[in-house]
Write a protein that holds these residues in place. Structure first.
Motif, PDB file in Angstrom:
ATOM      1  N   ARG A  56      14.074   2.453  -6.169  1.00 56.81           N
ATOM      2  CA  ARG A  56      14.201   3.650  -6.996  1.00 56.81           C
ATOM      3  C   ARG A  56      12.940   4.507  -6.953  1.00 56.81           C
ATOM      4  NH1 ARG A  56      16.727   2.682 -12.679  1.00 56.81           N
ATOM      5  NH2 ARG A  56      18.361   2.085 -11.240  1.00 56.81           N
ATOM      6  N   ALA A  57      11.755   3.881  -7.007  1.00 60.38           N
ATOM      7  CA  ALA A  57      10.515   4.649  -7.103  1.00 60.38           C
ATOM      8  C   ALA A  57       9.643   4.560  -5.858  1.00 60.38           C
ATOM      9  CB  ALA A  57       9.715   4.168  -8.313  1.00 60.38           C
ATOM     10  N   GLU A  58       9.958   3.687  -4.916  1.00 57.07           N
ATOM     11  CA  GLU A  58       9.081   3.497  -3.768  1.00 57.07           C
ATOM     12  C   GLU A  58       9.841   2.861  -2.607  1.00 57.07           C
ATOM     13  OE1 GLU A  58       6.004   0.699  -4.747  1.00 57.07           O
ATOM     14  OE2 GLU A  58       7.418  -0.641  -5.700  1.00 57.07           O
ATOM     15  N   PHE A  59       9.129   2.718  -1.505  1.00 57.01           N
ATOM     16  CA  PHE A  59       9.638   2.002  -0.339  1.00 57.01           C
ATOM     17  C   PHE A  59       8.894   0.678  -0.222  1.00 57.01           C
ATOM     18  CE2 PHE A  59      10.643   6.348   0.872  1.00 57.01           C
ATOM     19  CZ  PHE A  59      11.920   6.201   1.377  1.00 57.01           C
ATOM     20  N   VAL A  60       9.567  -0.344   0.218  1.00 57.75           N
ATOM     21  CA  VAL A  60       8.934  -1.618   0.549  1.00 57.75           C
ATOM     22  C   VAL A  60       9.355  -1.998   1.963  1.00 57.75           C
ATOM     23  CG1 VAL A  60       8.709  -2.473  -1.813  1.00 57.75           C
ATOM     24  CG2 VAL A  60      10.791  -2.941  -0.536  1.00 57.75           C
ATOM     25  N   ARG A  81       4.433  -3.766   0.120  1.00 55.78           N
ATOM     26  CA  ARG A  81       4.414  -2.314  -0.019  1.00 55.78           C
ATOM     27  C   ARG A  81       3.778  -1.628   1.190  1.00 55.78           C
ATOM     28  NH1 ARG A  81       3.140  -3.521  -5.710  1.00 55.78           N
ATOM     29  NH2 ARG A  81       4.940  -2.827  -6.916  1.00 55.78           N
ATOM     30  N   THR A  82       2.954  -2.363   1.916  1.00 53.88           N
ATOM     31  CA  THR A  82       2.262  -1.779   3.083  1.00 53.88           C
ATOM     32  C   THR A  82       2.491  -2.622   4.314  1.00 53.88           C
ATOM     33  OG1 THR A  82       0.242  -2.969   2.575  1.00 53.88           O
ATOM     34  CG2 THR A  82       0.451  -0.750   1.683  1.00 53.88           C
TER      35      THR A  82
END
Length: 78
Positions: free
Chosen positions: A53-57, A77-78
């Motif tokens: 919803r708020a970011e990419f993983v 996350r990175t």
């Protein structure tokens, strides 16, 4: 549209992201030529991203090619 001097914007369906016209050596895909007879002969890896919803993983998976089972995975996350 031509009478009103309007232009249509065309979007490319396919965007070229790989430069195949390079001077670097190209090696054969030895994994495609292998005939697998059991597990642990060929492992492959895949990396993909998942939109939350708020970011990419990012999800990285190591898979045994013969059994198609994931042996190791990592989510970051990175």
């Amino acid at each position: 549209m031509r009478e009103d001097n309007l232009l249509a914007i065309r979007y490319r369906k396919y965007i070229l992201t790989t430069n195949s016209q390079h001077d670097c050596p190209v090696y054969l895909n030895l994994a495609a030529r292998m005939t697998l007879t059991g597990v642990n002969q060929l492992w492959v890896a895949d990396i993909t991203y998942i939109q939350l919803r708020a970011e990419f993983v990012f999800l990285a998976v190591v898979i045994d090619r013969y059994s198609a089972q994931g042996h190791r995975w990592a989510l970051a996350r990175t």
